[in-house]
Each structure stands twice: as structure tokens, then as C-alpha cells.
Design a protein around this motif. Sequence first.
Motif, PDB file in Angstrom:
ATOM      1  N   GLY A  60       3.268  11.418 -25.513  1.00 29.74           N
ATOM      2  CA  GLY A  60       1.859  11.785 -25.638  1.00 29.74           C
ATOM      3  C   GLY A  60       0.944  10.841 -24.887  1.00 29.74           C
ATOM      4  N   ALA A  61      -0.366  11.028 -25.082  1.00 26.27           N
ATOM      5  CA  ALA A  61      -1.362  10.178 -24.432  1.00 26.27           C
ATOM      6  C   ALA A  61      -1.149   8.722 -24.835  1.00 26.27           C
ATOM      7  CB  ALA A  61      -2.764  10.637 -24.813  1.00 26.27           C
ATOM      8  N   GLY A  62      -1.093   7.847 -23.863  1.00 23.09           N
ATOM      9  CA  GLY A  62      -0.909   6.425 -24.140  1.00 23.09           C
ATOM     10  C   GLY A  62       0.539   5.973 -24.178  1.00 23.09           C
ATOM     11  N   TRP A  68       5.364   0.765 -20.152  1.00 23.38           N
ATOM     12  CA  TRP A  68       5.200  -0.344 -19.203  1.00 23.38           C
ATOM     13  C   TRP A  68       5.288  -1.694 -19.921  1.00 23.38           C
ATOM     14  CZ3 TRP A  68       6.412  -0.298 -14.511  1.00 23.38           C
ATOM     15  CH2 TRP A  68       6.165   0.790 -13.682  1.00 23.38           C
ATOM     16  N   LEU A  69       4.757  -1.767 -21.126  1.00 29.43           N
ATOM     17  CA  LEU A  69       4.889  -3.016 -21.882  1.00 29.43           C
ATOM     18  C   LEU A  69       6.357  -3.287 -22.218  1.00 29.43           C
ATOM     19  CD1 LEU A  69       1.844  -2.712 -24.319  1.00 29.43           C
ATOM     20  CD2 LEU A  69       2.101  -4.360 -22.452  1.00 29.43           C
ATOM     21  N   VAL A 123       3.078  -5.728 -16.863  1.00 26.57           N
ATOM     22  CA  VAL A 123       2.016  -5.859 -17.869  1.00 26.57           C
ATOM     23  C   VAL A 123       0.716  -5.266 -17.325  1.00 26.57           C
ATOM     24  CG1 VAL A 123       0.642  -7.476 -19.241  1.00 26.57           C
ATOM     25  CG2 VAL A 123       3.086  -7.895 -18.908  1.00 26.57           C
ATOM     26  N   GLN A 124       0.428  -5.544 -16.069  1.00 25.95           N
ATOM     27  CA  GLN A 124      -0.781  -5.003 -15.445  1.00 25.95           C
ATOM     28  C   GLN A 124      -0.740  -3.472 -15.413  1.00 25.95           C
ATOM     29  OE1 GLN A 124      -1.379  -5.799 -11.215  1.00 25.95           O
ATOM     30  NE2 GLN A 124      -3.528  -6.261 -11.628  1.00 25.95           N
ATOM     31  N   LYS A 125       0.431  -2.899 -15.146  1.00 26.92           N
ATOM     32  CA  LYS A 125       0.577  -1.453 -15.127  1.00 26.92           C
ATOM     33  C   LYS A 125       0.203  -0.837 -16.477  1.00 26.92           C
ATOM     34  CE  LYS A 125       2.634   0.031 -11.151  1.00 26.92           C
ATOM     35  NZ  LYS A 125       2.276   1.243 -10.396  1.00 26.92           N
ATOM     36  N   ALA A 126       0.461  -1.583 -17.540  1.00 24.90           N
ATOM     37  CA  ALA A 126       0.162  -1.062 -18.877  1.00 24.90           C
ATOM     38  C   ALA A 126      -1.345  -0.905 -19.086  1.00 24.90           C
ATOM     39  CB  ALA A 126       0.747  -1.984 -19.944  1.00 24.90           C
ATOM     40  N   GLY A 127      -2.134  -1.724 -18.389  1.00 28.91           N
ATOM     41  CA  GLY A 127      -3.583  -1.604 -18.492  1.00 28.91           C
ATOM     42  C   GLY A 127      -4.132  -1.956 -19.856  1.00 28.91           C
ATOM     43  N   LEU A 128      -3.506  -2.894 -20.548  1.00 33.65           N
ATOM     44  CA  LEU A 128      -3.939  -3.296 -21.889  1.00 33.65           C
ATOM     45  C   LEU A 128      -4.260  -4.784 -21.871  1.00 33.65           C
ATOM     46  CD1 LEU A 128      -4.193  -2.276 -24.886  1.00 33.65           C
ATOM     47  CD2 LEU A 128      -1.872  -3.164 -25.212  1.00 33.65           C
ATOM     48  N   ASP A 129      -5.539  -5.108 -21.963  1.00 32.14           N
ATOM     49  CA  ASP A 129      -5.945  -6.518 -21.877  1.00 32.14           C
ATOM     50  C   ASP A 129      -5.258  -7.378 -22.924  1.00 32.14           C
ATOM     51  OD1 ASP A 129      -7.557  -5.927 -19.748  1.00 32.14           O
ATOM     52  OD2 ASP A 129      -9.423  -5.837 -20.897  1.00 32.14           O
ATOM     53  N   ALA A 130      -5.130  -6.845 -24.138  1.00 35.17           N
ATOM     54  CA  ALA A 130      -4.508  -7.623 -25.210  1.00 35.17           C
ATOM     55  C   ALA A 130      -3.046  -7.923 -24.909  1.00 35.17           C
ATOM     56  CB  ALA A 130      -4.619  -6.877 -26.536  1.00 35.17           C
ATOM     57  N   GLY A 131      -2.440  -7.102 -24.034  1.00 36.21           N
ATOM     58  CA  GLY A 131      -1.045  -7.334 -23.683  1.00 36.21           C
ATOM     59  C   GLY A 131      -0.845  -8.662 -22.971  1.00 36.21           C
ATOM     60  N   PHE A 132      -1.803  -9.048 -22.144  1.00 39.30           N
ATOM     61  CA  PHE A 132      -1.697 -10.318 -21.427  1.00 39.30           C
ATOM     62  C   PHE A 132      -1.671 -11.487 -22.407  1.00 39.30           C
ATOM     63  CE2 PHE A 132      -3.161  -7.556 -18.042  1.00 39.30           C
ATOM     64  CZ  PHE A 132      -2.473  -8.021 -16.937  1.00 39.30           C
ATOM     65  N   SER A 133      -2.545 -11.439 -23.404  1.00 38.99           N
ATOM     66  CA  SER A 133      -2.599 -12.503 -24.396  1.00 38.99           C
ATOM     67  C   SER A 133      -1.298 -12.591 -25.193  1.00 38.99           C
ATOM     68  CB  SER A 133      -3.783 -12.260 -25.346  1.00 38.99           C
ATOM     69  OG  SER A 133      -3.823 -13.233 -26.358  1.00 38.99           O
ATOM     70  N   GLU A 134      -0.743 -11.425 -25.557  1.00 43.93           N
ATOM     71  CA  GLU A 134       0.506 -11.419 -26.308  1.00 43.93           C
ATOM     72  C   GLU A 134       1.650 -12.007 -25.492  1.00 43.93           C
ATOM     73  OE1 GLU A 134       1.150 -10.647 -29.504  1.00 43.93           O
ATOM     74  OE2 GLU A 134      -1.000 -10.368 -29.798  1.00 43.93           O
ATOM     75  N   LEU A 187      -0.446  -2.700 -30.730  1.00 43.55           N
ATOM     76  CA  LEU A 187      -1.562  -2.759 -29.780  1.00 43.55           C
ATOM     77  C   LEU A 187      -1.513  -1.590 -28.791  1.00 43.55           C
ATOM     78  CD1 LEU A 187      -1.503  -6.604 -29.116  1.00 43.55           C
ATOM     79  CD2 LEU A 187      -3.334  -5.336 -30.273  1.00 43.55           C
ATOM     80  N   ALA A 188      -0.310  -1.192 -28.374  1.00 43.57           N
ATOM     81  CA  ALA A 188      -0.178  -0.052 -27.467  1.00 43.57           C
ATOM     82  C   ALA A 188      -0.715   1.221 -28.113  1.00 43.57           C
ATOM     83  CB  ALA A 188       1.274   0.134 -27.062  1.00 43.57           C
ATOM     84  N   ALA A 189      -0.587   1.315 -29.434  1.00 42.53           N
ATOM     85  CA  ALA A 189      -1.084   2.475 -30.173  1.00 42.53           C
ATOM     86  C   ALA A 189      -2.552   2.339 -30.559  1.00 42.53           C
ATOM     87  CB  ALA A 189      -0.234   2.679 -31.423  1.00 42.53           C
TER      88      ALA A 189
END
Length: 331
Positions: A60-62, A68-69, A123-134, A187-189
Motif C-alpha cells: 500500500g501507500a508508504g 528502502w529502510l 536511507v535517503q531513498k526512503a525519504g523519512l527524516d526520522a530514519g536518519f536519526s534512527e 516510523l515508516a508507518a
Amino acid sequence: MRPQLQNMALSLLPTPEAAPRPELRDFYAMLRDYPQRGGKGIRSELLLLSAQAHGLAEGGAGWERALWLAAALELFQNWVLIHDDIVDDSDERRGAPALHKLHGVPLALNAGDALHAYMWAAVQKAGLDAGFSEFLTMIHRTAEGQHLDVSWVEHGEWNLQPADYLEMVRLKTGFYTIVTPLRLGALAAGQPPHPDFEAAGLSLGTAFQIRDDVLNLTGDPAKYGKEIGGDLLEGKRTLVVLHWLQHARETRRHIFLDQMRRPRTDKDPAIIEDLLEWLRGSDSLAYAQAFAAEEAERGLALLRGALAQAADQAAAGQILALMETLTQREA
């Protein structure tokens, strides 16, 4: 590992056919070596199940963000293993020679460094800023745990207690094996990670590592994927060994420490076999297994509570089943 994740990770890496010169063709092949060997994909699977448990539907969406993560987590695992194999001078990885055994330390080290960069691309492909911090937190904690582990070997430190070992494995194993995948999935969700994920993950990660230490002494080489007794050759401080040293006869303790002071290449294979038999025949294996069982029970109880209100209870149940398998695994 899900084939889709392996393909996504490999899609970020240059192909040997695209190399402008022979040396770079070899380099590109080295980058793809460990990722192509596959692996169980435990951490990426946990991340995806966590995303589903938190309401993100597969396909689904997301969902691509979660994929990617997960691919980034697999690339993390691969570059860390390359470096870890160099540090430990391991002979094998996933049933084949370690990368530095095939190409030498300098080239393998460079390949690990490069894979680290490709991890951040995922990680960049995932497009989730919080992912970088994790990912930053995971790398910091893992490096701290690795420093404790390696510094004890480098400095010949054996005056250690089980509590020292536990602190090391919670940092080195707990975060990147359990805590971070659980948090990244939430976070991905688009959901805040439950605060108990950390305590649960550290207990479960500890149980997983102790079980791995036991399998390194007793496992089936065909299933285990690493050399049996490798921890002894590398001088690893494990819960089994630290407990055994506290109760061993002085003569055996002296023989053990004499071997552990030597580099891997100078250890006597016959004596290492004796050490393996002493450890296998001791109460220390049962002690470590019981400790792991307690940690697993504690972690599972915390995780059940943290997932009690999860949006997708079927996925939450799969997470708990995976954790039970992980902490009781036979290979």
C-alpha cells in the motif's frame, strides 16, 4: 531475506559490467559479494513486520518507504560484517571465505567503507527524516559496543564480570538487531515508537547474542554459517567463558588464559579443541542458556505489552513468534 530487498539493495550498487577499467570491475564485484550471499534477513523482516503492525499495509501507500529502510538495514549489516570479519580475522562468512581472505584487508576495508555510503543512499531513498536519526543512533550504539568488545581483546582484559558482557551486547547487538528495526517500522508507518521497544529490544538482543555464543561452541557448521569455535580463536569474552573462568580449576584456567594471550595464528589447534570440550562439558552452557531464557521472557513480556494495541494484531503476533524463534534458534 526477501528477494525484493536484496534486489533493491543491489540496485544501488554499480555493476561490474559498467566499470571503466578492470580494477573497478573487481571493486564493484566486491561491493556486491556479501549482499549477494544473502542471509536470514532477520532485522529487515522485523522492520517490515513492525511497519505492518503499526498499520502500514504491504504493497500500500508508504510501503516502499519501509522497503528502502529495510534495504538500508541489510546494507548496514553487510558493511559491518566486512569490518567485523577484518577485526576478528574470521575465516568464513555465510559459508564462504570472508572478504578480506579473498582480497586482502586494505581492499576489503575499502569495500566496507563504500557500502556504508550506499547504506545512506538507501536511507535517503526512503525519504523519512526520522530514519536518519534512527540510523545514527544505531551506528553510535553499535560502535560503542564493538569498542568494548575489541578493546578487551586488544588489551588482554579478562578481569571482567557478566555485567560487563551484558553492557557490551546490549550496545553491540540489542540496538541494531531488535530496537532499531522495531522503531523504524513504526516510523515508516507514521506512528511514534512505543517507549518500551528499547527495554524489550535490549533484553531480546541479549538473549539472541547469548544463544549465538552458545551455538558458536555447539552448533552445526552447515547451519550456523560461521566457524564453530571461532569465538575462542578470536578471544571473545562471552557469558559462557566468563562464567566458566569463575569456576574453572586453576590449571585449566591457566591453560585457557595462555592460549587467549596469543594471536589467532599462534593458538594451538589441539589445545583449542580441549578448551571447546571443557566448555561444552561445563555447567556454564546451562547457566548461559538459563540467563538467555530469562532475558527472552522479560523482553517478550515487554514487547507483548508494547504491541497490545497495535493496529494489525496478526503482524504483531508474527513479531512475537519471530522473537521467540530468534531467542531459541538452533542455527
